[in-house]
Design a protein around this motif. Sequence first.
Motif, PDB file in Angstrom:
ATOM      1  N   ASN A 154     -49.913  -0.158-104.158  1.00 25.91           N
ATOM      2  CA  ASN A 154     -49.039   0.862-103.145  1.00 25.91           C
ATOM      3  C   ASN A 154     -48.076   0.479-102.771  1.00 25.91           C
ATOM      4  O   ASN A 154     -46.670   1.163-102.366  1.00 25.91           O
ATOM      5  CB  ASN A 154     -49.891   1.850-101.966  1.00 25.91           C
ATOM      6  CG  ASN A 154     -50.942   2.201-102.402  1.00 25.91           C
ATOM      7  OD1 ASN A 154     -50.377   3.326-103.110  1.00 25.91           O
ATOM      8  ND2 ASN A 154     -52.184   2.949-101.424  1.00 25.91           N
ATOM      9  N   LYS A 186     -52.922   6.826-111.559  1.00 27.75           N
ATOM     10  CA  LYS A 186     -51.411   6.373-111.126  1.00 27.75           C
ATOM     11  C   LYS A 186     -50.635   6.377-112.246  1.00 27.75           C
ATOM     12  O   LYS A 186     -49.841   5.818-112.578  1.00 27.75           O
ATOM     13  CB  LYS A 186     -51.699   4.926-111.274  1.00 27.75           C
ATOM     14  CG  LYS A 186     -52.519   5.193-109.129  1.00 27.75           C
ATOM     15  CD  LYS A 186     -52.624   4.079-108.815  1.00 27.75           C
ATOM     16  CE  LYS A 186     -53.313   3.874-107.489  1.00 27.75           C
ATOM     17  NZ  LYS A 186     -52.490   3.888-106.427  1.00 27.75           N
ATOM     18  N   THR A 213     -56.550   2.620 -99.372  1.00 27.36           N
ATOM     19  CA  THR A 213     -56.570   3.701 -99.211  1.00 27.36           C
ATOM     20  C   THR A 213     -56.963   5.174 -98.578  1.00 27.36           C
ATOM     21  O   THR A 213     -56.645   6.224 -98.486  1.00 27.36           O
ATOM     22  CB  THR A 213     -57.381   3.761-100.792  1.00 27.36           C
ATOM     23  OG1 THR A 213     -58.782   3.919 -99.947  1.00 27.36           O
ATOM     24  CG2 THR A 213     -57.666   3.257-101.731  1.00 27.36           C
ATOM     25  N   ASN A 229     -50.196   6.577-100.588  1.00 28.06           N
ATOM     26  CA  ASN A 229     -51.134   5.975-101.582  1.00 28.06           C
ATOM     27  C   ASN A 229     -50.085   6.862-102.466  1.00 28.06           C
ATOM     28  O   ASN A 229     -50.123   8.293-102.320  1.00 28.06           O
ATOM     29  CB  ASN A 229     -52.375   6.972-102.027  1.00 28.06           C
ATOM     30  CG  ASN A 229     -53.704   6.907-100.724  1.00 28.06           C
ATOM     31  OD1 ASN A 229     -53.728   5.676-101.187  1.00 28.06           O
ATOM     32  ND2 ASN A 229     -53.842   7.194-100.278  1.00 28.06           N
ATOM     33  N   LYS A 230     -49.619   5.973-103.471  1.00 28.20           N
ATOM     34  CA  LYS A 230     -48.875   6.438-104.631  1.00 28.20           C
ATOM     35  C   LYS A 230     -49.759   6.039-106.037  1.00 28.20           C
ATOM     36  O   LYS A 230     -50.180   5.760-106.345  1.00 28.20           O
ATOM     37  CB  LYS A 230     -47.348   5.352-104.575  1.00 28.20           C
ATOM     38  CG  LYS A 230     -47.242   4.948-103.447  1.00 28.20           C
ATOM     39  CD  LYS A 230     -45.996   3.625-103.583  1.00 28.20           C
ATOM     40  CE  LYS A 230     -44.927   3.899-102.725  1.00 28.20           C
ATOM     41  NZ  LYS A 230     -43.687   2.962-102.882  1.00 28.20           N
TER      42      LYS A 230
END
Length: 526
Positions: free
Chosen positions: A237, A363, A460, A524-525
């Motif tokens: 992140n 991701k 997270t 969160n990415k």
Amino acid sequence: MKNKLLILGTFISLSLGSCTGDFENINTSDSNFSNAQLEQDFNHVKGPIKKMERSMYILVADDWQGDIQFNLSADIFSGYMATQHDFAGNSNNSTYALTDGWNQAEWVQKYQNEMVYAYNLEKLTKDKYPQFYAWSLILKVYAMHKTTDYYGPIVYSGFGNPDGSTPYDSQQAVYNQFFAELKTATDILNAKVASGTTTFFPDANDKTDGTTAKGSIVKWIKFANSLRLRLAMRISNIDPAKAKTEGEAALTGYGVISSNDDNMLYLADHPVATFSGPWADIAAGGAITSIMNGYNDPRRAMFFKTAKNGTFQGIRMGSLVNDEYRFSKADQFSIIGPIVENGMIPWFCAAESHFLKSEGALKGWNVGGTAQSFYESGITTSFAQLSTSGVAAYLSDDVSMPANFSDPLNAANNIAAQNLVTVKWSDAVSNEVKLQKIITQKWIAGFPDGQEAWADTRRTGYPKLFLPVNNYSAGKIPVGTFVKRLNFPVNEKTSNPMGYAKGLQLLGGPDTGGTKLWWDTGINKF
């Protein structure tokens, strides 16, 4: 406990500042053997390697220090466990009144042991026996990634400086060094295997390696790659590009621990069995029993012993406990069960690799499969590890939700379920909900490693845990938030003032449990 804390305070006075001047003589043999004699059969490296492995988790022989290092900090904060002991009149870590005497244990243990042994092994082996240097690097990273994830900035690159200084590194710098050291270690060990060397010692029965790897170089490569994947996800992140690069690199070559046959377990009695059983210091946490009870999760029987009424009953963090919780009515709560009674302490298990790959796929990483496939294989692998049946029905359950929590002794501790997701995978939900499912199942499968679980919940926000019933932090951890770190050891302020001042600057906030670590972005990415 007061006497124990006084002893620890004395021990701390001998910590970082006083152990950096004469590393080579620390823990050296008091025998009359020469160096040449000790090098026969690599006896000069066997001792430090064994000590590094053993010191990862203080065993019962060292009694209370392991209790305060793990159970009364990360294991509580992770939602896994709770204390039924009213330490300091309930003013302790459970109620966010962070206790200095407890919170220094991780720091003292790692610098008095792991870092000293690693330093000595580097001097003994780096140029002459690179395979042992590689081994020590893996052990050092495994030990110290837990330490930096407790505190943030730590002393790392400058440990053992000739001038006696002990400067702090930023957590970002520490993680960068972790990645570099793991790559160095695997490069060395891959070359060894390519040359035909498969074990660290010629004697196949050598017992230096106290883990289930038993000296297999390939298994240690897989462990190093698994750590690299874990750490890559930790920074995903805050630095997505580097995380992807490191994570995908960890999956090349021999790859990561993906089969239960390769689980990295240290072969020793787990001290939590004593801390939870005879000592009655730690019990099942309200968060994990809420989630697993709601799912009717068959793995509960491996994690916990049933309470008197036949249920799995936890204690909520921050409850104001009394002697009833520990003595007269203690049988109304579950203590930690068979998973800590099998003579093994888990370091890294295959299920975690599957969940890391699942999150990686979410991701956009190249992990060789889909988020769903690795999510489901992670659960399946966890069930298989615990020899638990019923995985097919569990995976298909799209109805069950975590259960509300009730305390049989005090209704003031009751709370509605928070982590409202089902088990069954769905492509129709958002990435956030998919991540919540992945981390919830990863969190269950990772029991009883509270250090890793606490790191994941901070990174997270999942699974959604119960806030402590009572927050006695005096505003240092704002009400409505979760603890983010442990305070630096108080001894650092006096024994290493320049280092402490730099560490505080690198931390970027006050030295309290409310200050986020570098990788804890809150977003969160994907």
